[in-house]
Design an enzyme around this catalytic site. Structure first.
Site, short mmCIF file in Angstrom:
data_model
loop_
_atom_site.label_atom_id
_atom_site.label_comp_id
_atom_site.label_asym_id
_atom_site.label_seq_id
_atom_site.Cartn_x
_atom_site.Cartn_y
_atom_site.Cartn_z
N GLY A 10 0.88 -1.17 0.00
CA GLY A 10 0.00 0.00 0.00
C GLY A 10 0.91 1.22 0.00
N GLY A 12 -0.08 4.46 -0.36
CA GLY A 12 -0.90 5.68 -0.23
C GLY A 12 -0.29 6.66 0.76
N GLN A 13 -1.18 7.27 1.56
CA GLN A 13 -0.73 8.31 2.49
C GLN A 13 0.27 7.78 3.51
OE1 GLN A 13 -1.19 11.20 1.59
NE2 GLN A 13 -3.17 12.06 2.11
N GLY A 15 1.76 4.76 3.43
CA GLY A 15 2.83 4.07 2.72
C GLY A 15 3.94 5.03 2.28
N ARG A 85 -10.89 5.59 6.53
CA ARG A 85 -12.23 6.08 6.89
C ARG A 85 -12.55 7.41 6.23
NH1 ARG A 85 -12.98 6.54 13.16
NH2 ARG A 85 -10.73 6.78 13.34
N ARG A 154 -0.49 9.54 20.94
CA ARG A 154 -1.55 10.57 20.99
C ARG A 154 -1.82 10.98 22.45
NH1 ARG A 154 -5.24 7.80 16.21
NH2 ARG A 154 -4.41 9.11 14.55
N HIS A 178 -8.09 -1.14 18.98
CA HIS A 178 -7.88 0.15 18.34
C HIS A 178 -9.24 0.72 17.93
CE1 HIS A 178 -5.89 3.33 16.28
NE2 HIS A 178 -6.33 2.97 15.10
P1 A3D Z 1 -4.61 5.32 1.38
O1 A3D Z 1 -3.88 6.60 1.21
O2 A3D Z 1 -5.93 5.17 0.69
O3 A3D Z 1 -3.63 4.12 0.93
C1 A3D Z 1 -4.04 2.80 0.84
C2 A3D Z 1 -3.36 2.21 -0.37
O4 A3D Z 1 -3.64 0.81 -0.40
C3 A3D Z 1 -3.85 2.79 -1.72
O5 A3D Z 1 -2.74 3.32 -2.42
C4 A3D Z 1 -4.44 1.58 -2.42
O6 A3D Z 1 -4.28 1.60 -3.82
C5 A3D Z 1 -3.67 0.45 -1.76
N1 A3D Z 1 -4.27 -0.88 -1.97
C6 A3D Z 1 -5.56 -1.21 -2.08
N2 A3D Z 1 -5.67 -2.55 -2.30
C7 A3D Z 1 -4.43 -3.04 -2.33
C8 A3D Z 1 -3.88 -4.34 -2.53
N3 A3D Z 1 -4.67 -5.40 -2.75
N4 A3D Z 1 -2.54 -4.48 -2.50
C9 A3D Z 1 -1.75 -3.41 -2.27
N5 A3D Z 1 -2.20 -2.18 -2.08
C10 A3D Z 1 -3.53 -1.98 -2.12
O7 A3D Z 1 -4.87 5.00 2.93
P2 A3D Z 1 -3.93 5.35 4.18
O8 A3D Z 1 -2.52 5.08 3.83
O9 A3D Z 1 -4.32 6.67 4.73
O10 A3D Z 1 -4.45 4.26 5.23
C11 A3D Z 1 -4.24 2.88 4.98
C12 A3D Z 1 -4.97 2.03 6.01
O11 A3D Z 1 -4.42 2.27 7.31
C13 A3D Z 1 -6.47 2.29 6.14
O12 A3D Z 1 -7.16 1.06 6.27
C14 A3D Z 1 -6.59 3.09 7.41
O13 A3D Z 1 -7.84 2.96 8.03
C15 A3D Z 1 -5.49 2.46 8.24
N6 A3D Z 1 -5.00 3.26 9.36
C16 A3D Z 1 -4.71 2.59 10.51
C17 A3D Z 1 -4.25 3.28 11.61
C18 A3D Z 1 -3.95 2.53 12.87
O14 A3D Z 1 -3.53 3.14 13.84
C19 A3D Z 1 -4.16 1.10 12.93
C20 A3D Z 1 -4.07 4.66 11.55
C21 A3D Z 1 -4.36 5.33 10.37
C22 A3D Z 1 -4.82 4.61 9.26
#
Ligand code: A3D
Length: 311
Positions: A10, A12-13, A15, A85, A154, A178
């Site tokens: 992943g 994204g943000q 990653g 979310r 936090r 969480h």
């Molecule tokens: P975002 O910027 O949308 O990045 C997610 C990435 O995952 C995107 O680039 C997608 O293309 C990619 N993706 C989707 N399907 C696949 C796949 N099959 N294989 C590989 N990559 C894929 O999201 P984000 O980086 O902001 O957040 C990612 C996740 O972390 C989300 O589920 C959030 O809810 C979670 N998150 C968790 C916490 C915790 O403290 C646990 C905190 C913040 C966010």
């Protein structure tokens, strides 16, 4: 010694920020993986990061890919694949989509790197790390969820903001799932060793605990689209670094409990020792009756979401 290979599933943000922080700490060579549709985006991020290295001289290679074959024999995976979310959603609303993604990711990681250490970040966290464990059948010490590290940072931040003292001197921990049922343990929070309960009034401390419980949602509301990414990325990097450098850090993480704190068969936030063996130990300590009942409450919430995975 060959360089450690770190894969970010992943791009994204979170990653992208994981890649930046891992490069700045020279933790190893970095692969940013995403779906084919996002391959250009992760290749672009990788190239941009490669061009940042000469400033401080980070000797690390960074590539972007959507090809699982590039992840052969990776040492450390950090998984953020999935959707975040939107305002009004809770983490459980992400289950259906992110579960399908996690099953696919777990199957591929098992195939490419069966000995890796895996940190899960995707939400709903406690169920996603459980799903990864069940599908991959990795040993329990090699699978962990990042949440307590973030929830605790936090809590530390809000205590430092309240008192005006250095964040560096605030220590505290948040246990449990969480979600809004997480358990900040104010009784053990200190500033430079001085109990926080002697420095902040009980009512104010309760407000800080409550703000900690919904801190992720506060940011989701402010963003309007997506969730927090800087602090989540740094929290996971602390965990990855503890493994790579065998630091034996004690960090609240979603680890598989098998009797610890009376919990059996669930990943939930508990103080975990992270070193080269992965999750090497869980540090148990006595809880007050109130803390025990709060931990049971959060466990029920975790059990409910895990049951919905059908695993
Ligand atoms: P975002 O910027 O949308 O990045 C997610 C990435 O995952 C995107 O680039 C997608 O293309 C990619 N993706 C989707 N399907 C696949 C796949 N099959 N294989 C590989 N990559 C894929 O999201 P984000 O980086 O902001 O957040 C990612 C996740 O972390 C989300 O589920 C959030 O809810 C979670 N998150 C968790 C916490 C915790 O403290 C646990 C905190 C913040 C966010």
């Amino acid at each position: 010694m060959a360089r450690i290979k770190i894969a970010l599933i992943g791009g994204g943000q979170i990653g992208g920020n994981l890649a930046l922080l891992a490069a700045q700490k020279e933790l190893g060579d970095i692969i940013i993986f995403d779906i084919p549709k996002a391959e250009g985006m992760v290749k672009g991020k990788a190239l941009d990061l490669m061009q940042l290295r000469p400033h401080d001289g980070y000797d690390t290679n960074i590539i972007g890919t959507s090809n699982w074959d590039d992840l052969k024999n990776t040492d450390v995976f950090i998984i953020t694949a999935g959707i975040p979310r939107k305002p009004g959603m809770n983490r459980e609303d992400l289950l259906e989509i992110n579960l399908g993604i996690m099953k696919d990711v777990a199957t591929n990681i098992k195939q490419q790197a069966p000995n890796a250490f895996v940190i899960v970040i995707s939400n709903p966290l406690d169920a996603m790390v459980y799903a990864f464990y069940k599908v991959s059948r990795f040993p329990k010490n090699k699978v962990v969820g990042m949440a307590g590290a973030l929830d605790s940072t936090r809590f530390r931040t809000f205590i430092a903001m309240e008192t005006g003292y250095s964040v560096q001197d605030v220590t505290c921990m948040v246990l449990g799932g969480h979600g809004d049922t997480m358990v900040p343990i104010s009784r053990l929070a200190t500033i430079g060793g001085v109990p926080v309960t002697d420095l902040i009034s009980p009512n104010r401390l309760k407000e800080i605990e409550n703000r900690t419980r919904v801190a992720g949602g506060e940011i989701v509301k402010l963003f309007g689209n997506g969730s927090a990414f800087y602090a989540p990325a740094q929290s996971a990097i602390e965990m990855a670094e503890a493994f790579i450098r065998d630091k034996k850090r004690v960090i609240p993480c979603a680890s598989l409990c098998e009797g610890e704190f009376g919990i059996n068969g669930y990943f939930i936030g508990v103080p975990s020792v992270i070193g080269s063996g992965g999750v090497e130990n869980i540090l148990e300590f006595s809880l007050t009756d109130k803390e025990k009942s709060e931990l049971n409450h959060t466990l029920e919430a975790v059990k409910k979401t895990v049951a919905e995975t059908g695993l």
